[in-house]
Scaffold this active site. Sequence first.
Site, short mmCIF file in Angstrom:
data_model
loop_
_atom_site.label_atom_id
_atom_site.label_comp_id
_atom_site.label_asym_id
_atom_site.label_seq_id
_atom_site.Cartn_x
_atom_site.Cartn_y
_atom_site.Cartn_z
N HIS A 72 45.10 48.47 42.70
CA HIS A 72 44.95 47.32 43.56
C HIS A 72 45.71 46.38 43.83
CE1 HIS A 72 39.99 47.44 43.14
NE2 HIS A 72 40.98 48.58 43.57
N TYR A 201 36.62 37.51 42.91
CA TYR A 201 36.73 35.75 41.83
C TYR A 201 35.96 35.09 43.01
CZ TYR A 201 39.06 38.96 38.55
OH TYR A 201 39.18 39.96 37.36
N PRO A 310 36.66 36.67 29.35
CA PRO A 310 37.03 38.13 30.33
C PRO A 310 37.17 37.80 31.29
CG PRO A 310 34.44 37.88 29.90
CD PRO A 310 35.47 37.11 28.87
N LYS A 314 41.81 40.41 30.06
CA LYS A 314 43.22 40.96 29.97
C LYS A 314 43.33 41.56 28.13
CE LYS A 314 46.31 39.06 32.16
NZ LYS A 314 47.37 39.86 32.87
N TYR A 402 48.65 37.53 36.18
CA TYR A 402 47.46 39.17 36.09
C TYR A 402 48.06 40.26 36.07
CZ TYR A 402 42.93 40.42 38.32
OH TYR A 402 41.88 40.99 38.10
#
Length: 408
Positions: A72, A201, A310, A314, A402
Amino acid sequence: MRTTVGIIGAGPAGLLLARLLHRAGIDSVVLESRDRAYVEHRQRAGILEQGTVDVLREAGAGRRMEREGLRHDGIELRFGRRRHRVDLPGLTGGRSVTVYAQTEVCKDLIALQLEEGGPLLFGAEALAVEGAEGDRPRIPFRHQGREDVLECDYVVGCDGFWGVARKAFPAAVSRVFERSYPYAWLGVLADVAPSHDELVYARHDRGFALLSMRPPVARRRPCGEAAPLSVESFVSRLYLQVPADARAEEWSDDAVWAELETRSATDDGWTLERGPITQKSVTPMRSFVHEPMRHGRLFLAGDAAHIVPPTGAKGLNLAVGDAVTFVRALVHQRETGSPGLLDAYSTTCLRRVWQAERFSYDMTTLLHRAPDATDFDARLQLARLERIATSRAAETDLAEAYTGFSLD
Ligand code: APR
Ligand code: PHB
């Protein structure tokens, strides 16, 4: 029983550690209290940082991940019925993430360990860690109703938050830093193709929602049907912020879909596909760090030492960082005679851990609605999101964290 490295726990931390040690020619024994089926079917997060993908590949454990994992290159933030795409490689010099479930990583590592590695005992419960301050630490354990002792040069506690290894640290040296959040995640798996090709998100006044996915699985067609013999079946992984005391059974499938739809709605005609929900569970949210991560010859790795909420995905990636750091340090000692890197283990790991704690906290508080949140708090969240959407510096900060910081 005797070994060089005694490993407690066969989650991702313990399994990867055993694999890396095997590749370095160092023997180990893994003790896991649960059975194999349980370990292989626990649902956990599914995002692998670039560095984690590289480590699994170099460990010879990446074949299926390379075939089935989904690379991704972006994530989408949704707020105020708008979307903003974060271009991960464009902001980080080419880094991306891979969607591949933690359960699949565990299955791959278990198969390799049983085929090529040292002993991996399921149903073997470590009862304590003794003698961490000397040079022969021991793990008394119970296996198939019998008590035994594993004698080691080093013990690594990869036994998760509820394990026994952390308890072997004397109270005088232990420091705990923690925070719980006044909400939890309801996670569902659904047999339906994801409605967007990247993770979404979403921040909404009713709370957070996350649209994620699992790589498609090949399922055999029932006998008698025409070719092809197998079909690709799509799986969505979806999460909703729910109250901390929520129970999964309270949520009907319709209520889950309706809430996901509301929280991820946009003004541009995007729609959420519904499908059969096959699993539902509630995950609590907590930040936790135990310092130090080493006492004498006892080391902690993964959730045994630290937990992140979560939101930043990570947890698994941090466990991988700990395992790599330990093996590098032990190999360094073997090659140079210097215990320097082993002595630095805790400091080296904690530097990464606190960066992940910071990022996971930031992502969590950016996107969730606390029960006592004021209108001011809501406006601040929107301003923080607006900043990410309009400032390359702010967006780069998110993209770097990220995709993960370097393991070097
Ligand atoms: N003896 C033997 N095994 C034990 C004991 C014990 N006394 N106590 C716990 N275990 C085992 C558990 O059954 C579990 O399989 O230790 C393992 C710990 O695995 P995880 O909880 O998966 O922890 P870790 O390997 O550190 O992985 C971190 O997993 O929890 C997620 O989000 C987290 O992604 C992160 C990752
Ligand atoms: C998941 O797919 O399980 C997942 C993805 C992203 C997250 C957390 C969990 O931030």
